[in-house]
Design a protein around this motif. Sequence first.
Motif, PDB file in Angstrom:
ATOM      1  N   SER A  89      -5.592  -4.564  -6.991  1.00  0.00           N
ATOM      2  CA  SER A  89      -4.992  -4.107  -7.949  1.00  0.00           C
ATOM      3  C   SER A  89      -4.639  -5.523  -9.170  1.00  0.00           C
ATOM      4  O   SER A  89      -3.847  -6.212  -9.260  1.00  0.00           O
ATOM      5  CB  SER A  89      -3.281  -3.864  -7.666  1.00  0.00           C
ATOM      6  OG  SER A  89      -3.372  -2.852  -7.011  1.00  0.00           O
ATOM      7  N   PRO A  90      -5.556  -5.524  -9.816  1.00  0.00           N
ATOM      8  CA  PRO A  90      -5.913  -6.851 -10.578  1.00  0.00           C
ATOM      9  C   PRO A  90      -4.582  -7.017 -11.510  1.00  0.00           C
ATOM     10  O   PRO A  90      -4.471  -8.394 -12.169  1.00  0.00           O
ATOM     11  CB  PRO A  90      -7.297  -6.677 -11.207  1.00  0.00           C
ATOM     12  CG  PRO A  90      -7.589  -5.128 -11.388  1.00  0.00           C
ATOM     13  CD  PRO A  90      -6.985  -4.722  -9.973  1.00  0.00           C
ATOM     14  N   SER A 122      -4.264 -12.875  -3.152  1.00  0.00           N
ATOM     15  CA  SER A 122      -5.742 -12.642  -3.525  1.00  0.00           C
ATOM     16  C   SER A 122      -6.098 -11.156  -3.039  1.00  0.00           C
ATOM     17  O   SER A 122      -6.768 -10.770  -3.770  1.00  0.00           O
ATOM     18  CB  SER A 122      -6.427 -13.608  -2.382  1.00  0.00           C
ATOM     19  OG  SER A 122      -7.974 -13.524  -2.543  1.00  0.00           O
ATOM     20  N   ARG A 123      -5.528 -10.890  -1.838  1.00  0.00           N
ATOM     21  CA  ARG A 123      -6.058  -9.187  -1.442  1.00  0.00           C
ATOM     22  C   ARG A 123      -5.446  -8.367  -2.360  1.00  0.00           C
ATOM     23  O   ARG A 123      -5.915  -7.390  -2.645  1.00  0.00           O
ATOM     24  CB  ARG A 123      -5.360  -9.232  -0.129  1.00  0.00           C
ATOM     25  CG  ARG A 123      -6.245 -10.073   1.042  1.00  0.00           C
ATOM     26  CD  ARG A 123      -5.839  -9.751   2.448  1.00  0.00           C
ATOM     27  NE  ARG A 123      -6.491 -10.900   3.474  1.00  0.00           N
ATOM     28  CZ  ARG A 123      -6.401 -10.722   4.679  1.00  0.00           C
ATOM     29  NH1 ARG A 123      -5.721  -9.510   5.167  1.00  0.00           N
ATOM     30  NH2 ARG A 123      -7.276 -11.557   5.153  1.00  0.00           N
ATOM     31  N   ILE A 124      -4.008  -8.588  -2.665  1.00  0.00           N
ATOM     32  CA  ILE A 124      -3.632  -7.614  -3.682  1.00  0.00           C
ATOM     33  C   ILE A 124      -4.165  -7.641  -4.960  1.00  0.00           C
ATOM     34  O   ILE A 124      -4.899  -6.378  -5.455  1.00  0.00           O
ATOM     35  CB  ILE A 124      -2.154  -7.968  -3.862  1.00  0.00           C
ATOM     36  CG1 ILE A 124      -1.337  -7.570  -2.549  1.00  0.00           C
ATOM     37  CG2 ILE A 124      -1.473  -7.382  -5.105  1.00  0.00           C
ATOM     38  CD1 ILE A 124       0.193  -7.969  -2.762  1.00  0.00           C
ATOM     39  N   LEU A 129      -6.100 -17.248  -8.908  1.00  0.00           N
ATOM     40  CA  LEU A 129      -5.935 -15.897  -8.669  1.00  0.00           C
ATOM     41  C   LEU A 129      -5.344 -14.842  -9.760  1.00  0.00           C
ATOM     42  O   LEU A 129      -5.376 -13.754  -9.445  1.00  0.00           O
ATOM     43  CB  LEU A 129      -5.298 -15.890  -7.343  1.00  0.00           C
ATOM     44  CG  LEU A 129      -5.783 -16.425  -6.112  1.00  0.00           C
ATOM     45  CD1 LEU A 129      -4.822 -16.386  -5.024  1.00  0.00           C
ATOM     46  CD2 LEU A 129      -7.294 -15.573  -5.963  1.00  0.00           C
ATOM     47  N   GLY A 130      -4.733 -15.430 -10.545  1.00  0.00           N
ATOM     48  CA  GLY A 130      -3.826 -14.524 -11.587  1.00  0.00           C
ATOM     49  C   GLY A 130      -2.405 -14.364 -11.170  1.00  0.00           C
ATOM     50  O   GLY A 130      -1.790 -13.478 -11.854  1.00  0.00           O
ATOM     51  N   VAL A 131      -1.882 -15.259 -10.402  1.00  0.00           N
ATOM     52  CA  VAL A 131      -0.491 -14.994 -10.101  1.00  0.00           C
ATOM     53  C   VAL A 131       0.120 -15.488 -11.337  1.00  0.00           C
ATOM     54  O   VAL A 131      -0.120 -16.411 -11.972  1.00  0.00           O
ATOM     55  CB  VAL A 131      -0.104 -16.074  -8.908  1.00  0.00           C
ATOM     56  CG1 VAL A 131       1.359 -16.183  -8.750  1.00  0.00           C
ATOM     57  CG2 VAL A 131      -0.708 -15.521  -7.621  1.00  0.00           C
ATOM     58  N   SER A 191       0.805  -1.198   0.002  1.00  0.00           N
ATOM     59  CA  SER A 191       0.034   0.174   0.041  1.00  0.00           C
ATOM     60  C   SER A 191       0.769   1.252  -0.007  1.00  0.00           C
ATOM     61  O   SER A 191       0.656   2.342  -0.652  1.00  0.00           O
ATOM     62  CB  SER A 191      -0.903   0.045   1.135  1.00  0.00           C
ATOM     63  OG  SER A 191      -1.873  -0.927   1.141  1.00  0.00           O
ATOM     64  N   GLN A 192       1.881   1.351   0.687  1.00  0.00           N
ATOM     65  CA  GLN A 192       2.955   2.463   0.712  1.00  0.00           C
ATOM     66  C   GLN A 192       3.485   2.463  -0.584  1.00  0.00           C
ATOM     67  O   GLN A 192       3.755   3.764  -0.945  1.00  0.00           O
ATOM     68  CB  GLN A 192       4.065   2.242   1.771  1.00  0.00           C
ATOM     69  CG  GLN A 192       3.628   2.371   3.111  1.00  0.00           C
ATOM     70  CD  GLN A 192       4.655   1.649   4.294  1.00  0.00           C
ATOM     71  OE1 GLN A 192       5.733   1.223   3.663  1.00  0.00           O
ATOM     72  NE2 GLN A 192       4.351   1.897   5.510  1.00  0.00           N
TER      73      GLN A 192
END
Length: 136
Positions: free
Chosen positions: A89-90, A83-85, A112-114, A57-58
């Motif tokens: 931020s897809p 998953s959270r990222i 998840l799109g990794v 986030s930073q």
Amino acid sequence: MTTRGSETVDDTGGAVTTLVVDDDADMRLLVRSVLRRGGIDVVGEAADGTEALAKFSQLHPPEPTVVLLDNQMPDLTGVEVASRIKRTSPDQLIVLFSAYLSESIIAEAGRLGVAACVSKTDALKLSQIIRDLIAN
């Protein structure tokens, strides 16, 4: 993607940057060294999933180009962090980097799109793996 001096740059001319997340300080040191030798800038490090989300986030936006995540960490796994990222931020490029990559973990990461799942035995190949992912 090209190189400028010893730095790897993406197609926009910006430096390729990484956030390295691993609960093992020695592994973070090794990865940082490998990436820097490969011309990839490490802009942040985190030792667990919660710290990774705060650091992301930073840094974001505009950095990092790539988030490199260990999977087995205290509190949140790399898959949970990914998953959270990806929810916020897809398009974020994420590489799961773990000593324990079961078929179910690889399948979940893919769902998840990794971008890639990489064994820690391939640590010395990380710079090239990241360059290849960015080039595609």
